[in-house]
Design a protein around this motif. Structure first.
Motif, PDB file in Angstrom:
ATOM      1  N   VAL A 130       0.671  -1.201   0.125  1.00 42.62           N
ATOM      2  CA  VAL A 130       0.313   0.224  -0.127  1.00 42.62           C
ATOM      3  C   VAL A 130       0.393   1.145   0.205  1.00 42.62           C
ATOM      4  CG1 VAL A 130      -1.193   1.192   1.415  1.00 42.62           C
ATOM      5  CG2 VAL A 130      -2.417  -1.187   0.960  1.00 42.62           C
ATOM      6  N   ALA A 131       1.883   1.343   0.992  1.00 41.22           N
ATOM      7  CA  ALA A 131       2.607   2.175   0.848  1.00 41.22           C
ATOM      8  C   ALA A 131       3.380   2.469  -0.318  1.00 41.22           C
ATOM      9  CB  ALA A 131       3.861   2.296   2.206  1.00 41.22           C
ATOM     10  N   ALA A 132       3.998   1.372  -1.541  1.00 39.01           N
ATOM     11  CA  ALA A 132       4.365   1.907  -2.443  1.00 39.01           C
ATOM     12  C   ALA A 132       4.061   2.014  -3.172  1.00 39.01           C
ATOM     13  CB  ALA A 132       5.088   0.540  -3.147  1.00 39.01           C
ATOM     14  N   ARG A 133       2.768   1.565  -3.518  1.00 42.13           N
ATOM     15  CA  ARG A 133       1.644   2.206  -4.599  1.00 42.13           C
ATOM     16  C   ARG A 133       1.122   3.234  -4.570  1.00 42.13           C
ATOM     17  NH1 ARG A 133      -2.555  -1.479  -3.411  1.00 42.13           N
ATOM     18  NH2 ARG A 133      -3.534  -0.417  -2.204  1.00 42.13           N
ATOM     19  N   HIS A 134       0.957   4.142  -3.246  1.00 40.30           N
ATOM     20  CA  HIS A 134       0.965   5.260  -2.795  1.00 40.30           C
ATOM     21  C   HIS A 134       2.131   6.858  -3.040  1.00 40.30           C
ATOM     22  CE1 HIS A 134      -3.094   3.286  -1.567  1.00 40.30           C
ATOM     23  NE2 HIS A 134      -4.044   4.375  -1.825  1.00 40.30           N
ATOM     24  N   GLY A 135       3.220   5.617  -3.460  1.00 38.59           N
ATOM     25  CA  GLY A 135       4.308   6.584  -3.775  1.00 38.59           C
ATOM     26  C   GLY A 135       4.885   6.702  -2.164  1.00 38.59           C
ATOM     27  N   ALA A 136       4.539   6.566  -0.329  1.00 37.90           N
ATOM     28  CA  ALA A 136       5.083   7.098   0.541  1.00 37.90           C
ATOM     29  C   ALA A 136       6.516   6.563   1.211  1.00 37.90           C
ATOM     30  CB  ALA A 136       3.846   6.591   1.466  1.00 37.90           C
ATOM     31  N   GLU A 137       7.245   7.003   1.518  1.00 34.08           N
ATOM     32  CA  GLU A 137       8.067   6.182   2.510  1.00 34.08           C
ATOM     33  C   GLU A 137       7.679   5.474   3.018  1.00 34.08           C
ATOM     34  OE1 GLU A 137      12.173   8.616   5.067  1.00 34.08           O
ATOM     35  OE2 GLU A 137      10.939   9.939   4.060  1.00 34.08           O
ATOM     36  N   LEU A 138       8.151   4.326   3.362  1.00 35.43           N
ATOM     37  CA  LEU A 138       7.963   3.581   4.486  1.00 35.43           C
ATOM     38  C   LEU A 138       9.155   3.298   5.319  1.00 35.43           C
ATOM     39  CD1 LEU A 138       6.299   1.088   5.196  1.00 35.43           C
ATOM     40  CD2 LEU A 138       7.189  -0.661   3.445  1.00 35.43           C
ATOM     41  N   VAL A 139       9.337   3.295   6.978  1.00 32.97           N
ATOM     42  CA  VAL A 139       9.668   2.600   8.009  1.00 32.97           C
ATOM     43  C   VAL A 139       9.424   1.630   8.724  1.00 32.97           C
ATOM     44  CG1 VAL A 139      11.055   3.542  10.199  1.00 32.97           C
ATOM     45  CG2 VAL A 139      10.340   5.044   8.209  1.00 32.97           C
ATOM     46  N   VAL A 140      10.114   0.473   8.363  1.00 32.40           N
ATOM     47  CA  VAL A 140      10.000  -0.406   9.091  1.00 32.40           C
ATOM     48  C   VAL A 140      10.489  -0.537  10.425  1.00 32.40           C
ATOM     49  CG1 VAL A 140       9.702  -3.199   8.895  1.00 32.40           C
ATOM     50  CG2 VAL A 140       9.417  -1.607   6.998  1.00 32.40           C
ATOM     51  N   LEU A 141       9.598  -1.012  11.921  1.00 35.89           N
ATOM     52  CA  LEU A 141      10.453  -1.307  13.087  1.00 35.89           C
ATOM     53  C   LEU A 141      10.644  -2.548  12.873  1.00 35.89           C
ATOM     54  CD1 LEU A 141       8.529   1.321  14.734  1.00 35.89           C
ATOM     55  CD2 LEU A 141      10.277   1.826  13.495  1.00 35.89           C
ATOM     56  N   ASP A 142      11.559  -3.026  13.945  1.00 35.90           N
ATOM     57  CA  ASP A 142      11.459  -4.719  14.113  1.00 35.90           C
ATOM     58  C   ASP A 142      10.560  -4.796  15.156  1.00 35.90           C
ATOM     59  OD1 ASP A 142      13.628  -4.784  11.955  1.00 35.90           O
ATOM     60  OD2 ASP A 142      15.178  -4.239  13.344  1.00 35.90           O
ATOM     61  N   GLU A 143      10.564  -3.589  16.207  1.00 34.53           N
ATOM     62  CA  GLU A 143       9.618  -4.517  17.832  1.00 34.53           C
ATOM     63  C   GLU A 143       8.999  -3.209  17.447  1.00 34.53           C
ATOM     64  OE1 GLU A 143      12.503  -4.565  20.823  1.00 34.53           O
ATOM     65  OE2 GLU A 143      13.996  -5.498  20.264  1.00 34.53           O
ATOM     66  N   ASN A 144       7.910  -3.990  18.092  1.00 37.77           N
ATOM     67  CA  ASN A 144       6.542  -2.776  18.288  1.00 37.77           C
ATOM     68  C   ASN A 144       6.573  -2.541  19.420  1.00 37.77           C
ATOM     69  OD1 ASN A 144       3.336  -3.260  19.609  1.00 37.77           O
ATOM     70  ND2 ASN A 144       3.297  -2.320  17.849  1.00 37.77           N
ATOM     71  N   THR A 145       6.520  -0.451  18.822  1.00 37.25           N
ATOM     72  CA  THR A 145       6.786   0.439  20.098  1.00 37.25           C
ATOM     73  C   THR A 145       5.784   1.034  20.641  1.00 37.25           C
ATOM     74  OG1 THR A 145       7.165   2.101  18.500  1.00 37.25           O
ATOM     75  CG2 THR A 145       9.122   0.836  19.038  1.00 37.25           C
ATOM     76  N   GLY A 146       4.141   0.791  19.534  1.00 35.53           N
ATOM     77  CA  GLY A 146       3.150   1.606  20.342  1.00 35.53           C
ATOM     78  C   GLY A 146       3.110   3.071  19.317  1.00 35.53           C
ATOM     79  N   PRO A 147       1.956   3.049  19.059  1.00 33.28           N
ATOM     80  CA  PRO A 147       1.754   4.586  18.293  1.00 33.28           C
ATOM     81  C   PRO A 147       3.213   5.465  18.816  1.00 33.28           C
ATOM     82  CG  PRO A 147       0.033   3.461  19.223  1.00 33.28           C
ATOM     83  CD  PRO A 147       1.002   2.817  19.887  1.00 33.28           C
ATOM     84  N   ALA A 148       2.785   5.593  20.447  1.00 30.48           N
ATOM     85  CA  ALA A 148       4.112   7.032  20.697  1.00 30.48           C
ATOM     86  C   ALA A 148       5.612   7.023  19.615  1.00 30.48           C
ATOM     87  CB  ALA A 148       4.353   7.270  21.847  1.00 30.48           C
ATOM     88  N   GLY A 149       5.721   5.920  20.375  1.00 28.18           N
ATOM     89  CA  GLY A 149       7.283   5.134  19.749  1.00 28.18           C
ATOM     90  C   GLY A 149       7.441   5.081  17.880  1.00 28.18           C
ATOM     91  N   ALA A 150       6.111   4.466  17.322  1.00 25.52           N
ATOM     92  CA  ALA A 150       6.342   4.571  15.964  1.00 25.52           C
ATOM     93  C   ALA A 150       6.313   6.606  15.315  1.00 25.52           C
ATOM     94  CB  ALA A 150       5.021   3.947  15.186  1.00 25.52           C
ATOM     95  N   ARG A 151       5.795   7.363  15.872  1.00 25.00           N
ATOM     96  CA  ARG A 151       4.851   8.296  15.631  1.00 25.00           C
ATOM     97  C   ARG A 151       6.971   8.674  15.657  1.00 25.00           C
ATOM     98  NH1 ARG A 151       0.997   8.376  19.338  1.00 25.00           N
ATOM     99  NH2 ARG A 151      -1.049   8.082  17.683  1.00 25.00           N
ATOM    100  N   ASN A 152       7.243   8.455  16.740  1.00 20.29           N
ATOM    101  CA  ASN A 152       8.243   9.124  16.443  1.00 20.29           C
ATOM    102  C   ASN A 152       9.306   8.868  15.893  1.00 20.29           C
ATOM    103  OD1 ASN A 152       7.859  10.503  19.226  1.00 20.29           O
ATOM    104  ND2 ASN A 152       8.742   9.371  20.376  1.00 20.29           N
ATOM    105  N   ALA A 153       9.454   7.121  15.904  1.00 14.33           N
ATOM    106  CA  ALA A 153      10.109   7.470  14.480  1.00 14.33           C
ATOM    107  C   ALA A 153       9.974   7.828  12.965  1.00 14.33           C
ATOM    108  CB  ALA A 153      10.188   5.505  13.788  1.00 14.33           C
ATOM    109  N   GLY A 154       8.489   8.013  12.920  1.00  5.96           N
ATOM    110  CA  GLY A 154       8.273   8.933  11.813  1.00  5.96           C
ATOM    111  C   GLY A 154       9.230  10.399  11.652  1.00  5.96           C
TER     112      GLY A 154
END
Length: 468
Positions: A130-154
């Motif tokens: 889905v990310a590739a189809r819409h031209g979005a940059e994708l960041v993949v996390l190895d461990e589940n950090t929760g929404p807060a950690g994911a937002r910080n990674a972005g």
């Protein structure tokens, strides 16, 4: 007030007095704000007030507009704010195994730069596609950090001055991001959020219809400054636009609930402004099953304990001046002396407020009005304590005390009637009343669970203090 050397409001923008701001004494005095205050205007200040508008044209009008915004007396006029290119913003979307919802969101974000953060999906391939189809940059996390950690990674990948955090189960209506960015004409503004309403669903049931009217993510239809102990105290992270340089370390990644409240309060403590802009609207998927809905409400309630540790002064379930607490206690006693004592406290309070407003032409008339507002607010907070935060104690009390049963019955009827009149739900009164009580019970259970886990009653104790 703006600190010396702080960025100033640009010329040409206008602010308009809020709907709840009263102009009295031929414009010499304003009553409003959040919390409410009495503002006496000098003749020079009055000369810059054109009806209900102040337009920034010089240092004096700039200072007046800035003070009005800070006090919550006025709101910015959107049409007067300069447009900001969306090229200056990046959208960050945290997601975990919601490829279908993600595709729907990215469809609504056409043309914007997007960073999708896959928070360790069980099946990452659909999200990547889905990310590739819409031209979005994708960041993949190895461990589940929760929404807060994911937002910080972005956030760490953002190179633009502004960032827009959007949850994957949201749809952004056309024009929302450009509208939110216009608010950053205010250089002290760190964050602004739109109104969050439910997605239209052909299979709506009584739960989703209740959520349409009384969603935990919908903080109302009126624009407001956001800060603790005001009319709007927090913003949901479903959609937030922010100035990157103001975010610092971003969300607290150790929090999986209430991280949005924590961030807002930290920004306010840092002397930034935070705004709620309901003229912009995004749509959110409401939970449609009883188990999922109650689980989410309980989950929200558990955030109280986390906030109590980080913001102990701001987490009280009710904030009451001593006179209001006295009125509530007198009425709860339900004795012959209850009404005279409550009335006496109201009269004394009105008299004292009147003495503190010598600049007003009819101070005691205004004091009576402010006291009545305070009384209604105190009653509403008392009902919330009985039915939401303290409901386990209320339930036990109903088993042994006729007075508690009477108080609870009055609170249920008054609260349900008011909410029905205020929200106009597409739901009959009986099922609305049931949903309202289940909502309060689940959230309150979460608050109690957090208090027990944290071994602290701070989240359950009202704050009774004198304040000017």
């Amino acid at each position: 007030m703006r600190a010396p050397g702080a960025p100033a409001l640009p010329g040409g923008i206008s602010v308009r007095l809020g709907r709840h701001t009263r102009v009295i004494d031929d414009g010499a005095v304003l009553v409003g704000g959040s919390p409410i205050r009495i503002v006496a205007l000098t003749p020079r200040a009055r000369s810059h007030l054109d009806g209900d508008l102040v337009t920034v044209t010089d240092a004096a009008s700039r200072a007046l507009a800035d003070h009005f915004l800070d006090a919550g007396i006025a709101e910015p006029v959107i049409e007067s704010l300069p447009e900001v290119s969306t090229a200056l913003a990046t959208v960050v979307v945290p997601v975990r195994d919601r490829a279908t919802q993600l595709a729907r969101l990215l469809d609504s974000l056409g043309g914007l730069r997007v960073i999708v953060v896959d928070d360790a999906s069980v099946d990452p391939q659909p999200v990547a596609s889905v990310a590739a189809r819409h031209g979005a940059e994708l960041v993949v996390l190895d461990e589940n950090t929760g929404p807060a950690g994911a937002r910080n990674a972005g956030l760490a990948r953002v190179t633009t001055p502004f960032v827009v955090f959007v949850d994957s189960d949201v749809v952004v209506e056309a024009g929302v991001v450009p509208l939110l960015l216009r608010h950053f004409a205010d250089p002290r503004l760190a964050m602004v959020a739109p109104r969050v309403l439910g997605l239209d669903s052909p299979g709506a049931n009584w739960i989703t219809r209740y959520e349409e009217a009384r969603s935990s993510l919908d903080v109302g239809h009126e624009a407001a400054i956001v800060r603790p102990r005001s009319r709007v105290t927090w913003l949901p992270a479903a959609c937030l636009a922010a100035r990157v340089e103001a975010l610092g370390r971003g969300f607290d990644a150790t929090m999986r609930v209430a991280e949005d409240v924590d961030l807002v309060w930290r920004l306010v403590e840092s002397r930034h402004r935070v705004r709620y802009a309901p003229e912009a609207v995004v749509r959110h998927d409401h939970r449609a099953t009883l188990r999922a809905w109650l689980g989410r409400k309980l989950f929200y309630g558990t955030g109280a304990g986390l906030l109590a540790v980080r913001h102990p002064r701001n987490i009280a379930p009710a904030v009451l001046p001593p006179w209001a607490a006295g009125v509530l206690l007198a009425l709860m006693a339900q004795r012959r002396w209850s009404l005279p004592v409550a009335a006496g406290l109201l009269v004394v309070t009105a008299w004292r407020i009147g003495r503190r407003a010598p600049s007003v032409r009819h101070p005691h008339r205004l004091a009576a009005r402010l006291t009545s507002y305070g009384f209604v607010n105190a009653i509403a907070q008392g009902f919330a304590l009985l039915l939401r935060h303290w409901w386990p104690l209320t339930a036990i009390g109903c088993l042994v005390s006729r007075r508690v049963r009477r108080a609870a019955a009055v609170a249920v009827v008054a609260d349900t009637t008011w909410e029905l009149m205020r929200t106009r739900p597409r739901l009959d009164p009986v099922r609305f009343a049931l949903a309202r009580r289940l909502d309060d019970a689940a959230y309150g259970a979460g608050v109690w669970a957090s208090a027990i886990r944290g071994r602290s009653l701070r989240t359950l104790l009202p704050d009774v203090r004198s304040r000017r």
